[in-house]
Scaffold this motif. Sequence first.
Motif: not given
Ligand code: ZN
Length: 341
Positions: A171-173, A179-183, A185-187, A189-191
């Motif tokens: 998971l993306c912290s 606060e994740c701005k990578r959308g 492209a973020c490696p 998980r956006h959950e």
């Molecule tokens: Zn992310």
Amino acid sequence: MSYMTANKGGSASSGSETAETPILCESCLGPNPFITMTKQSYGKECKICDRPFTVFRWKPGQGSRFKKTEICTTCATIKNVCQTCVLDLQYGLPVQVRDSALGLKSQMPTSDINKQYYVNNQEARIADSAASGSQILSAIGPATSAGHDMLKQLARNRSGGPNYNRNKPHLCSFYAKGECKRGDACPFRHELPVQNNLSNQNIKDRFHGRNDPVAKKMLSSAASDAGLTPPDDREVTSLFLSSLPEGITDAEIRTWFVSNVSTLEPHQIKSITLVATSKCAFVNFRTRHAAEEAALRCSAKMELGGQQIRVAWGRSRPKKAGTAGAGAGATVSAATTAKEV
Ligand SMILES: [Zn+2]
Ligand SMILES: [Zn+2]
Ligand SMILES: [Zn+2]
């Protein structure tokens, strides 16, 4: 359903340092039969025995994260577990669940010096048995089919096949904090994180089959299916056995518990009250914990002299002011209430 295969190379590898193929479960390998692995000799220390071992790294499929081996092949072979997820290879279940159901006792010491000595010895044994072509998985030992039936059922309840969800990216912290701005492209998980037992699990505990929150949950639901949910009254530390075979002795009952309950030491059985005429017995344990462990094992099934034994928890003692005594008094009152069942 097919459970886990050892490694895709077939035979068990021997010698942690020279491993040619990792020992992995189907879930960790992923759905693709052709995967590329990188291999790094002495890449890391095994998280169980602390010896350097060959680390394999691979991506188990589209959209999954890279996975790597965490424990050495020797440790994995000793417990018959996957080198990455440390779940049992045959059933995909936690070691603690397997060992409780099958009554397997852990032989592996946990102190540093003894642990290394033990692992080195086991490694020699594994090499010998590979050379002679015999099976090394003696760790799994002879086991009652009742225990295996319970494990099959638990494995079915769980997923019914390889669980590739476990290979998803972590998971993306930053996403969790908004606060994740990578959308895209973020490696990661956006959950949003779900609080679950797996999130704070310790690999050593999982390996040694102790304090495993996932195992605990599975075992307690198995116990409740078998009508063996521990009673709320923590004073109850006895199990009531009925439909015992003719001529059974209390020594035989004691032996069954000591050899079938993975964590039980002989001294933890305080007494056994056998009522031969009604073919029933009370097994009184020293601690509630020991009684609970025994009840879990009995959830799989208890068989003595080829006969299935009915197992239930003892009843609470009626509250009487000023009675401090345990033992005989407790047994008798429990025996009388149990007959009302
Ligand atoms: Zn992310
Ligand atoms: Zn190891
Ligand atoms: Zn695995």
